[in-house]
Enzyme design. Structure first.
Site, PDB file in Angstrom:
ATOM      1  N   SER A   1       0.486  55.892 -26.317  1.00  0.00           N
ATOM      2  CA  SER A   1       0.374  54.521 -25.943  1.00  0.00           C
ATOM      3  C   SER A   1       1.810  54.066 -25.596  1.00  0.00           C
ATOM      4  O   SER A   1       2.058  53.202 -24.638  1.00  0.00           O
ATOM      5  CB  SER A   1      -0.343  53.565 -27.159  1.00  0.00           C
TER       6      SER A   1
ATOM      7  N   GLY B   1      -5.851  50.408 -21.029  1.00  0.00           N
ATOM      8  CA  GLY B   1      -5.379  49.240 -21.889  1.00  0.00           C
ATOM      9  C   GLY B   1      -3.739  49.191 -21.987  1.00  0.00           C
ATOM     10  O   GLY B   1      -3.134  48.017 -21.992  1.00  0.00           O
ATOM     11  N   ASP B   2      -2.978  50.369 -21.790  1.00  0.00           N
ATOM     12  CA  ASP B   2      -1.458  50.292 -21.754  1.00  0.00           C
ATOM     13  C   ASP B   2      -1.042  49.721 -20.673  1.00  0.00           C
ATOM     14  O   ASP B   2      -0.122  48.982 -20.441  1.00  0.00           O
ATOM     15  CB  ASP B   2      -1.110  51.735 -21.915  1.00  0.00           C
ATOM     16  N   ALA B   3      -1.625  50.300 -19.290  1.00  0.00           N
ATOM     17  CA  ALA B   3      -1.286  49.387 -18.031  1.00  0.00           C
ATOM     18  C   ALA B   3      -1.586  47.853 -18.056  1.00  0.00           C
ATOM     19  O   ALA B   3      -0.808  47.030 -17.555  1.00  0.00           O
ATOM     20  CB  ALA B   3      -2.185  50.025 -17.070  1.00  0.00           C
TER      21      ALA B   3
ATOM     22  N   ALA C   1       1.512  46.456 -19.955  1.00  0.00           N
ATOM     23  CA  ALA C   1       2.706  46.683 -19.086  1.00  0.00           C
ATOM     24  C   ALA C   1       2.483  45.472 -18.047  1.00  0.00           C
ATOM     25  O   ALA C   1       3.406  44.914 -17.994  1.00  0.00           O
ATOM     26  CB  ALA C   1       2.890  47.700 -18.688  1.00  0.00           C
TER      27      ALA C   1
END
Length: 296
Positions: free
Chosen positions: A40, A241-243, A246
């Site tokens: 992550s 979800g990480d994108a 960000a």
């Protein structure tokens, strides 16, 4: 340029495309296999770099072949690896991601040396020189120490504790965060099944709730916003979800507009879900083109 440090896990991912996610005693056919960087914190750092943010990473890998591949992948994405510890004779975390035809994901893996960075290994100077620190799942004492150092230096903090939220005591890091990210299941653990932002322990900061293909919502002390998401054909939801995180961080740090950050984050998540691999976040130009096609 805004400087953001992400702290947490650095993995090497093996993605297996399967015809279905098998049940107990079941079997599935592997249609394709690919390898890429994951984790992550590493995903967020790489995504931020693609969005033209000065991105650094705090984490750890082994000195094995997978560690070399993970570092090389991050370097090619433009991530500063000064804060990544290389553990001698250590094994880099490897995750096996099973992805079905709907893009849904199941994960198998080992943590390897993912949590080798303790509070004593943190370079406080780098944290104080950052504009923002993003925490992900990691040792609670390390997360707390990073958040504490950031708070003392006036550096904003976001935290996406992930699926281990209910199993670990992240109280100090949660209390220090200016922005919290969670999906529906994690929100239940965060708010102790109340699902009420107002009157909770977190109604004095920003809470972004991810609903997958149904978009997301964000709550702030001055109001709440909902975005229905974007209709895309999901190929692989790993890393979406990480994108999202960000995209939200990059936009919020630029102009402080939470509603705009929510829209931009949804676009980042949708574009990532439409491509294979956890390390498939879009560039700033790709997001701009995606949004332009829908609103011009």
């Amino acid at each position: 340029m805004v400087r953001v440090l992400s702290a947490g896990h650095v993995n090497w991912d093996v993605t297996l495309r399967v015809d279905r996610l098998p049940e107990a005693d079941g079997e599935a056919s592997i249609r394709s296999q690919r390898q890429s960087g994951g984790g992550s914190a590493a995903n967020v750092a790489a995504a931020l770099a693609g969005l033209e943010v000065d991105a650094g990473l705090i984490g750890s890998v082994g000195d094995d072949d997978n560690g070399v591949l993970a570092r090389r992948d991050l370097e090619s994405a433009g991530v500063d690896l000064e804060g990544v510890r290389i553990v001698e004779a250590g094994q880099t975390a490897v995750k096996y991601l099973l992805v079905d035809d709907d893009g849904e994901v199941a994960v198998l893996g080992n943590d390897g040396v993912n949590e080798a960075v303790g509070p004593e290994e943190i370079d406080e100077r780098r944290i104080r020189n950052a504009d923002h620190v993003h925490l992900t799942s990691q040792r609670p004492d390390t997360a707390a120490a990073i958040a504490r150092t950031a708070n003392e230096a006036g550096v904003t903090v976001s935290f996406d504790p992930g699926r281990r939220l209910g199993d670990r005591d992240y109280g100090e890091a949660l209390a220090a965060a200016d922005v919290l990210f969670a999906n529906d299941r994690e929100l239940a653990a965060l708010l102790e099944d109340e699902y009420e932002y107002v009157g909770s322990d977190f109604d004095d900061r920003i809470v972004a709730v991810k609903h997958g293909s149904d978009g997301a919502e964000v709550h702030t002390p001055t109001g709440s916003y909902v975005h229905p998401g974007f209709d895309v054909d999901a190929v692989d939801t790993a890393g979406a979800g990480d994108a999202f995180a960000a995209g939200f961080i990059a936009t919020w740090l630029t102009d402080g507009d939470v509603e705009r950050a929510l829209e931009y984050a949804n676009a980042c998540g949708a574009l990532t879900a439409g491509r294979e691999g956890a390390r498939s976040a879009p560039t700033a130009d790709a997001v701009a083109a995606f949004l332009s096609e829908r609103f011009d």
